[in-house]
Design an enzyme around this catalytic site. Sequence first.
Site, PDB file in Angstrom:
ATOM      1  N   PHE A 178      46.384 126.758 -17.769  1.00 60.75           N
ATOM      2  CA  PHE A 178      47.316 127.555 -18.603  1.00 60.75           C
ATOM      3  C   PHE A 178      47.700 127.002 -19.785  1.00 60.75           C
ATOM      4  CE2 PHE A 178      50.709 124.759 -17.830  1.00 60.75           C
ATOM      5  CZ  PHE A 178      50.895 124.077 -16.639  1.00 60.75           C
ATOM      6  N   ASP A 179      47.445 125.718 -20.127  1.00 57.84           N
ATOM      7  CA  ASP A 179      47.733 125.142 -21.424  1.00 57.84           C
ATOM      8  C   ASP A 179      46.991 123.699 -21.473  1.00 57.84           C
ATOM      9  OD1 ASP A 179      49.032 124.792 -23.607  1.00 57.84           O
ATOM     10  OD2 ASP A 179      50.627 124.018 -23.123  1.00 57.84           O
ATOM     11  N   TYR A 217      46.542 116.710 -23.140  1.00 56.41           N
ATOM     12  CA  TYR A 217      46.860 116.995 -21.741  1.00 56.41           C
ATOM     13  C   TYR A 217      45.926 118.653 -21.657  1.00 56.41           C
ATOM     14  CZ  TYR A 217      49.932 120.497 -23.699  1.00 56.41           C
ATOM     15  OH  TYR A 217      50.399 121.641 -24.400  1.00 56.41           O
ATOM     16  N   PHE A 269      48.803 118.343 -14.218  1.00 55.02           N
ATOM     17  CA  PHE A 269      48.336 117.823 -15.467  1.00 55.02           C
ATOM     18  C   PHE A 269      47.656 116.566 -15.584  1.00 55.02           C
ATOM     19  CE2 PHE A 269      52.454 120.219 -16.313  1.00 55.02           C
ATOM     20  CZ  PHE A 269      52.090 120.923 -17.534  1.00 55.02           C
ATOM     21  N   TYR A 310      58.626 124.235 -13.483  1.00 55.70           N
ATOM     22  CA  TYR A 310      59.343 125.476 -14.058  1.00 55.70           C
ATOM     23  C   TYR A 310      60.051 126.344 -12.847  1.00 55.70           C
ATOM     24  CZ  TYR A 310      57.477 124.735 -18.796  1.00 55.70           C
ATOM     25  OH  TYR A 310      57.137 124.153 -19.750  1.00 55.70           O
ATOM     26  N   ILE A 342      59.363 119.215 -19.179  1.00 62.42           N
ATOM     27  CA  ILE A 342      59.827 119.097 -18.044  1.00 62.42           C
ATOM     28  C   ILE A 342      59.778 117.799 -17.115  1.00 62.42           C
ATOM     29  CG2 ILE A 342      58.727 121.645 -17.650  1.00 62.42           C
ATOM     30  CD1 ILE A 342      56.269 120.362 -16.685  1.00 62.42           C
TER      31      ILE A 342
END
Lengths: 222, 675
Positions: free
Chosen positions: A144-145, A134, A214, A196, A170
């Site tokens: 961010f990730d 991902y 994502f 979040y 999530i």
Amino acid sequence: MAGESDVTRPWTDEEIASDDIGKKAIATFLQEHAAKRFLRDHKMLGALKHVVKTCNKEQFVKAYKELFEKKAFKGPHDDEEELEEVTKKTAEVKVKPKVKEEKVAEVPHFHKKILKHGDRTTYPKKGDYASVWYIGKLTDNTVFDTNTASGKKKKDNTPLKFKVGTGQVIRGWDEGVQTMTLHEKAELTIQPDWAYGKKGKPDAKIPSNATLIFEVELVGID
Amino acid sequence: MESSLRKSARPFKGWSAKSLRRHHDEASKLLSTVKECMDYEDSQQVREIMCDEAYKGLVEYIAWDLLPILGPHLSDKETNEEMYQNCVQIIIRLAELGNPKEMFIGLLEQLDRFLDSLVHNDLLGPLQTVIRRLGLAKPLYYNQLLTTLYAHMELLKVPSVNGMGAMERRLISQDPDYSKVETTSLVLLEFLVPLVQDVEEALVTNVPSQNPSPKNIKDIEATRTEIMKFVLNILEHPLIAIEFKYQDDADEEEEMKELGINAEARQQVVPRQEEYSLSKKSAEQCMLYLELMGCSFSYLLLYASQRSANPDAIKEQLKKKKKKKKKHEDDGKKEETLPVLGLSCFAYMLLVEGYQTNRMPSIFSTVYMMEVVMPYVEAMLRRPEEPIILKGLELLRSVVDRLDEQSLNSNLLDTKQNFLQVTECMVQIMVYCPSKTIRRIAVSVLSPYMDRFDWKGRYHILRSLFISTTHPGAKGMLIGKLKDYVHSTLQSDSHNDWFVGVRSHKLWVMIFKLDKGERTDLLNSADKEIAVLNFLRYLLLRDSGGQDLTGIWPWLGILQQVYLNPLQSCLSGSRTHYTLKVESTWKEIRRAEMKKENLTGILTVGGQQFPMMPLPEQVKVLETAVYTFDLIGSIVSRVNEIIKTYKHLLPVEGDTSPRSLLADVHGAGDVDMDI
């Protein structure tokens, strides 16, 4: 008003039987062009995603062929029939469930865009372990990730594995990944309430009330 | 003497170790000459020959036998510095030239002979050389080495800081035991640096020169696991038990006042130091190693929650810590268990100190993160050491802060036992922890923690805590919490029936009672009774509209019988008793003054004499007790008044309540008790 003659076959019988045409595409076509009664007889009336879930491809192909045989296309009387039914139904059923449906439709918690189709048959079930690559981005495109090799951070370069539908991840993921099939690559745009939320995730630089995007590739289901 | 060693060595000049094999006897003779040299403290000569490039082969050949001759002299540092220095040099040389496997075993043997950490440090350099010569693909060697090194660390105890003030805590760095622990951990971490780099190059950055084969990769990964375990062990002992951050200056000020020290004098006693202890740097170092070696952070963080399918697993491991000898025997079988407290410290560094958080995937739900962290929190809160408890509370707070109110489902309390057990731990800490700061933090974490649960969960936590808590102050705090929940239930239209009606009766039964009936020590349980009475007053007034919102009015009959009546008689009994006591003490004072006697008596506890409280002080204490009873009495009469007013009003004009009484509703919770 769509006359019967206007409807042409978008796919030949061979095409439709092949893997190139997904059942969702057929379902969309049927719902657009077939008469309500026809759809109801085939149990294909209702929200597209439910219909796609409940029927298999064979049923769609059969319905597709029948539609052209019987010419049960949407006609001018269709709406009248519907009206009749609706009035009948409203007399019996209270409005409540309908209101609920509308609400869901107004604010979708996540939106999926398929980038690469999967095998269209293997869905991860609740409790399965899904392995994914991902990339997580904010709406301004900052990553961010990610766990992909091309990402900035060097992680172990193993796909992330998690138990589906158990609240480990999530909500947007939990629900989103369940709509994906093996090897599918999709872009999930998740509203903050399924990500979040108000608090955000400061240590990952996710601000409060952030919509997350994502890019997810489902590479394994155990 | 001098010539003899040179003479006997000369024939071997330029020989290779292989060719020496044929001259084994002569080499042995040489060894005895070396020993003689050492016995006569002529180490300089030995060093010159051993470090001479021409004798490389010789050194390689006799290294194994030389080691035990030289090793003992490492402890000569104090008595013979020259000898010691030479030995250190020669051993470094041996490590470079000798057969690495032999040297490895030899050096470890030497390491085991000395428990003194100074000697221990001298051997680290050679060991590092040898293990690197052996290569990364030898996990068993690494295991042996790191286990031996850690065994030395384990012998060092971390001095306890329990019950110390902030200033004393700063001073602890001057405690020799403490600094030994701190420096040893630093030295060991320093020792790891090149090893970590090797792993990094082989596994993470994939330096082409390393280019390991697939089989090697497996072995190197096993080596990485060994180093990772070692790092976690260091985090578990000593690091987690050491304070990372010195406590607030505000506390220090208070302490100084208590001790009567002014700021100037203080500066002399404890020079201003860094805000953080050296150990925090060590812990950061540990995190850095884990990152560099490419250890999976999510694997480590999820470890405990995935292993401990049975919640007793952690307890067992904690128990095992006590029986260390046994643990060593088991080590072979339980290769894979990682130290829970070490992981807890890891979790603390990650989530509280925010160290390397970017290595954690940002897709886990906050609720799941909480589940993941709870085993660590529980393990930490069960420890007696204050620095560990503090870290545990901060870890818990960090996850609680990330959650919204009511986001935890009450099912968690059933499926994950530690969610409930942690609340009990917190109450225990609130009551028994010697540090005021930590007690305060526990209070401040427990309350939001409970708020994170849904109504049912809150109800169950309160119920279980009412059962397990005996301390009146803590009970008072919980009753305050109950009052808050009733209040927010009534204020919102959430339609939850957990805190009103039949269900709440079950809670009421637990709090509206006197532990020992009329014989209860009211002075002791004052905090609880005052909280209960305030709660009752709140209920009666809030529910005075005749709508029976809470179910308190129909329950009034039972309440009178089980609580109010016994309380009344208990109260009047206690008050009479203490008033009489005050009078009699006054009498005694007067008598003593007349006779000009000393106003203190003699008090012995377990045969030891203690100074008795002076009589005037006694009077003060007794009078305070009477005031407390007066306070309770006044709330009781207030409650009775309300009952009277509304019982009379209820059936007819329940809706219109006098203003004066309504004003009371807001004041109902004002009497808050500090624990």
